[in-house]
Design a protein around this motif. Structure first.
Motif, PDB file in Angstrom:
ATOM      1  N   ARG A 145       0.842  -1.210   0.000  1.00 41.00           N
ATOM      2  CA  ARG A 145       0.000   0.000   0.000  1.00 41.00           C
ATOM      3  C   ARG A 145       0.864   1.242   0.000  1.00 41.00           C
ATOM      4  O   ARG A 145       1.915   1.271   0.610  1.00 41.00           O
ATOM      5  CB  ARG A 145      -0.877   0.018   1.247  1.00 41.00           C
ATOM      6  N   LEU A 146       0.349   2.255  -0.642  1.00 40.40           N
ATOM      7  CA  LEU A 146       0.996   3.560  -0.595  1.00 40.40           C
ATOM      8  C   LEU A 146       0.382   4.360   0.542  1.00 40.40           C
ATOM      9  O   LEU A 146      -0.809   4.266   0.803  1.00 40.40           O
ATOM     10  CB  LEU A 146       0.800   4.302  -1.920  1.00 40.40           C
ATOM     11  N   THR A 147       1.203   5.156   1.211  1.00 41.82           N
ATOM     12  CA  THR A 147       0.744   6.031   2.286  1.00 41.82           C
ATOM     13  C   THR A 147       0.898   7.468   1.807  1.00 41.82           C
ATOM     14  O   THR A 147       1.943   7.835   1.261  1.00 41.82           O
ATOM     15  CB  THR A 147       1.570   5.807   3.564  1.00 41.82           C
ATOM     16  N   TYR A 148      -0.155   8.245   2.003  1.00 42.96           N
ATOM     17  CA  TYR A 148      -0.190   9.640   1.557  1.00 42.96           C
ATOM     18  C   TYR A 148      -0.118  10.552   2.777  1.00 42.96           C
ATOM     19  O   TYR A 148      -0.896  10.394   3.716  1.00 42.96           O
ATOM     20  CB  TYR A 148      -1.481   9.911   0.777  1.00 42.96           C
ATOM     21  N   TYR A 149       0.807  11.517   2.732  1.00 40.17           N
ATOM     22  CA  TYR A 149       0.998  12.451   3.839  1.00 40.17           C
ATOM     23  C   TYR A 149       0.774  13.879   3.344  1.00 40.17           C
ATOM     24  O   TYR A 149       1.432  14.317   2.398  1.00 40.17           O
ATOM     25  CB  TYR A 149       2.429  12.381   4.390  1.00 40.17           C
ATOM     26  N   ALA A 205      -1.879  17.206 -11.393  1.00 44.38           N
ATOM     27  CA  ALA A 205      -2.536  16.069 -10.747  1.00 44.38           C
ATOM     28  C   ALA A 205      -1.530  15.126 -10.100  1.00 44.38           C
ATOM     29  O   ALA A 205      -0.388  15.008 -10.555  1.00 44.38           O
ATOM     30  CB  ALA A 205      -3.373  15.305 -11.763  1.00 44.38           C
ATOM     31  N   LEU A 206      -1.987  14.452  -9.069  1.00 41.30           N
ATOM     32  CA  LEU A 206      -1.218  13.377  -8.461  1.00 41.30           C
ATOM     33  C   LEU A 206      -1.191  12.222  -9.461  1.00 41.30           C
ATOM     34  O   LEU A 206      -2.241  11.819  -9.967  1.00 41.30           O
ATOM     35  CB  LEU A 206      -1.895  12.935  -7.156  1.00 41.30           C
ATOM     36  N   PRO A 207      -0.009  11.673  -9.770  1.00 42.88           N
ATOM     37  CA  PRO A 207       0.037  10.531 -10.695  1.00 42.88           C
ATOM     38  C   PRO A 207      -0.760   9.347 -10.135  1.00 42.88           C
ATOM     39  O   PRO A 207      -0.928   9.216  -8.926  1.00 42.88           O
ATOM     40  CB  PRO A 207       1.527  10.182 -10.761  1.00 42.88           C
ATOM     41  N   ASP A 208      -1.227   8.471 -11.042  1.00 48.68           N
ATOM     42  CA  ASP A 208      -1.913   7.276 -10.562  1.00 48.68           C
ATOM     43  C   ASP A 208      -0.884   6.370  -9.873  1.00 48.68           C
ATOM     44  O   ASP A 208       0.319   6.622  -9.921  1.00 48.68           O
ATOM     45  CB  ASP A 208      -2.657   6.567 -11.693  1.00 48.68           C
ATOM     46  N   GLU A 209      -1.365   5.327  -9.202  1.00 51.07           N
ATOM     47  CA  GLU A 209      -0.458   4.495  -8.405  1.00 51.07           C
ATOM     48  C   GLU A 209       0.614   3.818  -9.247  1.00 51.07           C
ATOM     49  O   GLU A 209       1.748   3.683  -8.800  1.00 51.07           O
ATOM     50  CB  GLU A 209      -1.256   3.498  -7.561  1.00 51.07           C
ATOM     51  N   ASP A 210       0.294   3.424 -10.477  1.00 53.42           N
ATOM     52  CA  ASP A 210       1.321   2.832 -11.347  1.00 53.42           C
ATOM     53  C   ASP A 210       2.393   3.869 -11.670  1.00 53.42           C
ATOM     54  O   ASP A 210       3.589   3.561 -11.691  1.00 53.42           O
ATOM     55  CB  ASP A 210       0.706   2.290 -12.636  1.00 53.42           C
ATOM     56  N   GLY A 211       1.969   5.104 -11.924  1.00 56.90           N
ATOM     57  CA  GLY A 211       2.918   6.177 -12.205  1.00 56.90           C
ATOM     58  C   GLY A 211       3.802   6.479 -11.009  1.00 56.90           C
ATOM     59  O   GLY A 211       5.002   6.731 -11.155  1.00 56.90           O
ATOM     60  N   ILE A 212       3.200   6.456  -9.835  1.00 61.27           N
ATOM     61  CA  ILE A 212       3.979   6.687  -8.609  1.00 61.27           C
ATOM     62  C   ILE A 212       5.010   5.596  -8.435  1.00 61.27           C
ATOM     63  O   ILE A 212       6.188   5.862  -8.193  1.00 61.27           O
ATOM     64  CB  ILE A 212       3.054   6.766  -7.377  1.00 61.27           C
ATOM     65  N   ARG A 213       4.603   4.350  -8.605  1.00 60.31           N
ATOM     66  CA  ARG A 213       5.535   3.232  -8.441  1.00 60.31           C
ATOM     67  C   ARG A 213       6.661   3.303  -9.476  1.00 60.31           C
ATOM     68  O   ARG A 213       7.807   2.967  -9.174  1.00 60.31           O
ATOM     69  CB  ARG A 213       4.798   1.911  -8.500  1.00 60.31           C
TER      70      ARG A 213
END
Length: 113
Positions: A8-12, A87-95
């Motif tokens: 899981r990703l955690t957002y702060y 925009a915040l990148p999607d989870e694949d983009g973040i990874r």
């Protein structure tokens, strides 16, 4: 198969001060298990890989009242605010950005000195 995709990703949401006056000032996204993190880099105007800075900030007891963990939907709203509309990148983009030297706009130096 266990890999980073299963974590899981955690957002702060980050604030300028512990009173949280003036609203959010930044956003971190972290894969806590792997120790990877990105943040909105105000100087370069892009999402940047900088796990060392994120870990230092979150682990510093002086910052305990300067951030909060939020869900993805809240992080998306905050991202638009702190980034001036990016925009915040999607989870694949973040990874994908968890690979050093990769940013939301393609391969670039991470900005770390």
């Amino acid at each position: 198969m266990t890999n980073q995709m299963g974590r899981r990703l955690t957002y702060y949401v980050v604030y300028r001060n512990d009173e949280r006056i003036g609203g959010p000032a930044g956003l971190f996204v972290m894969d806590v298990g792997a120790g990877n993190a990105i943040l909105w880099d105000h100087r370069s105007g892009r999402w940047a890989f900088d796990p060392a800075l994120v870990v230092r900030f979150v682990d510093d007891y002086r910052n305990v009242d300067r951030f909060e963990t939020v869900d993805r939907a809240t992080a998306e709203r905050v991202a638009e605010t702190v980034s001036g509309g990016t925009a915040l990148p999607d989870e694949d983009g973040i990874r994908a950005m968890f690979t050093p030297g990769v940013s939301a706009s393609g391969p670039q130096p991470s900005g770390r000195q």
